[in-house]
Write a protein that holds these residues in place. Structure first.
Motif, PDB file in Angstrom:
ATOM      1  N   VAL A  70       0.271   2.892  -7.601  1.00  0.00           N
ATOM      2  CA  VAL A  70       1.088   3.578  -6.589  1.00  0.00           C
ATOM      3  C   VAL A  70       2.573   3.517  -6.988  1.00  0.00           C
ATOM      4  CG1 VAL A  70       1.935   3.437  -4.201  1.00  0.00           C
ATOM      5  CG2 VAL A  70      -0.513   3.229  -4.671  1.00  0.00           C
TER       6      VAL A  70
ATOM      7  N   CYS B  92       0.283   7.285   3.334  1.00  0.00           N
ATOM      8  CA  CYS B  92       1.719   7.171   3.052  1.00  0.00           C
ATOM      9  C   CYS B  92       2.393   8.515   3.313  1.00  0.00           C
ATOM     10  CB  CYS B  92       1.953   6.785   1.599  1.00  0.00           C
ATOM     11  SG  CYS B  92       0.940   5.414   1.049  1.00  0.00           S
TER      12      CYS B  92
ATOM     13  N   PRO C  22      12.051   8.072   2.870  1.00  0.00           N
ATOM     14  CA  PRO C  22      12.611   8.891   1.784  1.00  0.00           C
ATOM     15  C   PRO C  22      11.504   9.520   0.938  1.00  0.00           C
ATOM     16  CG  PRO C  22      12.745   6.558   1.244  1.00  0.00           C
ATOM     17  CD  PRO C  22      12.201   6.638   2.645  1.00  0.00           C
TER      18      PRO C  22
ATOM     19  N   PHE D 278       9.513  10.290  -2.440  1.00  0.00           N
ATOM     20  CA  PHE D 278       9.326   9.404  -3.594  1.00  0.00           C
ATOM     21  C   PHE D 278      10.298   9.782  -4.708  1.00  0.00           C
ATOM     22  CE2 PHE D 278       4.766   8.578  -2.047  1.00  0.00           C
ATOM     23  CZ  PHE D 278       5.188   7.457  -1.346  1.00  0.00           C
TER      24      PHE D 278
ATOM     25  N   LYS E 110      16.862   6.524  -6.828  1.00  0.00           N
ATOM     26  CA  LYS E 110      17.601   5.329  -6.419  1.00  0.00           C
ATOM     27  C   LYS E 110      17.397   4.194  -7.423  1.00  0.00           C
ATOM     28  CE  LYS E 110      17.100   1.812  -2.784  1.00  0.00           C
ATOM     29  NZ  LYS E 110      16.416   1.504  -1.519  1.00  0.00           N
ATOM     30  N   TYR E 111      16.171   4.088  -7.960  1.00  0.00           N
ATOM     31  CA  TYR E 111      15.861   2.970  -8.867  1.00  0.00           C
ATOM     32  C   TYR E 111      15.956   3.342 -10.334  1.00  0.00           C
ATOM     33  CZ  TYR E 111      14.363   0.170  -4.923  1.00  0.00           C
ATOM     34  OH  TYR E 111      14.335  -0.556  -3.763  1.00  0.00           O
TER      35      TYR E 111
ATOM     36  N   LYS F 264       9.965  10.670   7.672  1.00  0.00           N
ATOM     37  CA  LYS F 264      10.453   9.443   8.288  1.00  0.00           C
ATOM     38  C   LYS F 264      11.015   8.518   7.207  1.00  0.00           C
ATOM     39  CE  LYS F 264       9.125   6.064  11.817  1.00  0.00           C
ATOM     40  NZ  LYS F 264       9.581   4.813  11.200  1.00  0.00           N
TER      41      LYS F 264
ATOM     42  N   CYS G 197       4.797   9.570   6.166  1.00  0.00           N
ATOM     43  CA  CYS G 197       6.238   9.295   6.140  1.00  0.00           C
ATOM     44  C   CYS G 197       6.900   9.640   4.811  1.00  0.00           C
ATOM     45  CB  CYS G 197       6.507   7.834   6.449  1.00  0.00           C
ATOM     46  SG  CYS G 197       5.913   7.339   8.075  1.00  0.00           S
ATOM     47  N   HIS G 198       6.126   9.800   3.759  1.00  0.00           N
ATOM     48  CA  HIS G 198       6.698  10.110   2.447  1.00  0.00           C
ATOM     49  C   HIS G 198       5.927  11.249   1.804  1.00  0.00           C
ATOM     50  CE1 HIS G 198       8.717   6.164   2.268  1.00  0.00           C
ATOM     51  NE2 HIS G 198       7.592   5.626   2.645  1.00  0.00           N
TER      52      HIS G 198
ATOM     53  N   MET H  42      11.517  -3.320   3.814  1.00  0.00           N
ATOM     54  CA  MET H  42      11.622  -2.485   2.599  1.00  0.00           C
ATOM     55  C   MET H  42      12.780  -1.547   2.809  1.00  0.00           C
ATOM     56  SD  MET H  42       8.821  -1.896   0.256  1.00  0.00           S
ATOM     57  CE  MET H  42       8.202  -0.246   0.399  1.00  0.00           C
ATOM     58  N   GLY H  43      13.777  -1.567   1.959  1.00  0.00           N
ATOM     59  CA  GLY H  43      14.928  -0.697   2.166  1.00  0.00           C
ATOM     60  C   GLY H  43      15.487  -0.952   3.550  1.00  0.00           C
ATOM     61  N   ASP H  44      15.671   0.110   4.331  1.00  0.00           N
ATOM     62  CA  ASP H  44      16.196  -0.044   5.690  1.00  0.00           C
ATOM     63  C   ASP H  44      15.092  -0.160   6.730  1.00  0.00           C
ATOM     64  OD1 ASP H  44      18.747   0.163   4.715  1.00  0.00           O
ATOM     65  OD2 ASP H  44      18.883   2.321   5.069  1.00  0.00           O
ATOM     66  N   GLU H  45      13.839  -0.184   6.264  1.00  0.00           N
ATOM     67  CA  GLU H  45      12.709  -0.222   7.193  1.00  0.00           C
ATOM     68  C   GLU H  45      12.297  -1.681   7.390  1.00  0.00           C
ATOM     69  OE1 GLU H  45      11.347   1.901   9.011  1.00  0.00           O
ATOM     70  OE2 GLU H  45       9.161   1.806   9.066  1.00  0.00           O
TER      71      GLU H  45
ATOM     72  N   HIS I  24       7.694  -2.308   7.270  1.00  0.00           N
ATOM     73  CA  HIS I  24       7.027  -1.304   6.442  1.00  0.00           C
ATOM     74  C   HIS I  24       5.537  -1.586   6.308  1.00  0.00           C
ATOM     75  CE1 HIS I  24       6.081   1.255   2.985  1.00  0.00           C
ATOM     76  NE2 HIS I  24       7.020   2.013   3.489  1.00  0.00           N
TER      77      HIS I  24
ATOM     78  N   LEU J  96       0.338  -2.540   1.799  1.00  0.00           N
ATOM     79  CA  LEU J  96      -0.737  -1.885   1.060  1.00  0.00           C
ATOM     80  C   LEU J  96      -1.847  -2.886   0.785  1.00  0.00           C
ATOM     81  CD1 LEU J  96       0.306   0.377  -1.927  1.00  0.00           C
ATOM     82  CD2 LEU J  96      -1.427   0.797  -0.215  1.00  0.00           C
TER      83      LEU J  96
END
Ligand code: HEC
Length: 103
Positions: free
Chosen positions: A95, A34, A47, A49, A55-56, A45, A37-38, A76-79, A82, A85
């Motif tokens: 996670v 992960c 956001p 964590f 955000k949440y 790539k 990108c995170h 997932m979101g704008d992806e 995604h 898992l």
């Protein structure tokens, strides 16, 4: 005489089953890459964590929806595509807990 070999195999399987106990959230995140990108704090790539947690923040449904998203993959979101898992439900929950606890 084949019995000792079979016995050794059984022992070997038992030993590896012992190793395959549930991984922690951090271990899963590392093993599933992960971090490509995170990261906890830096936007790559995807956001950070910490941004996801912000955000949440206060959203009682957040763990359930992140759990669903990570288990199913896809949108997932704008992806749109995604990473999914493919680990146990408990590990996905671990996670999600790591993600939502990031700051
Ligand atoms: C190829 C890059 C990539 C990989 C690998 C990746 N992600 Fe993502 N992730 C993204 C992008 C891009 C977004 C969408 C950001 C947005 O909503 O704008 C995202 C979104 C998320 C979100 C937030 C979803 C939301 O509802 O806001 C979480 C949580 C997340 N990823 C967790 C993970 C975890 C855990 C892994 C490892 C299994 C992982 N990601 C692997 C790129 C990636």
């Amino acid at each position: 005489m084949r019995l000792p070999i079979a016995f050794a195999l059984v022992l070997a399987c038992a030993a590896s089953a012992g190793v395959a106990q549930a991984a922690t959230g951090d271990e899963v995140i590392a093993a599933q890459k992960c971090n490509k990108c995170h990261t906890a704090k830096t936007t790559k790539k995807g956001p950070s964590f910490a941004d996801v947690a912000a955000k949440y923040k206060g959203d009682a449904a957040a763990s359930a929806s992140l759990f669903k998203g990570l288990k199913a993959g896809g949108k997932m979101g704008d992806e749109d595509d995604h990473k999914k898992l493919e680990v146990s439900d408990d590990e996905i929950r671990a996670v999600v807990a790591v993600v939502l606890a990031s700051k």
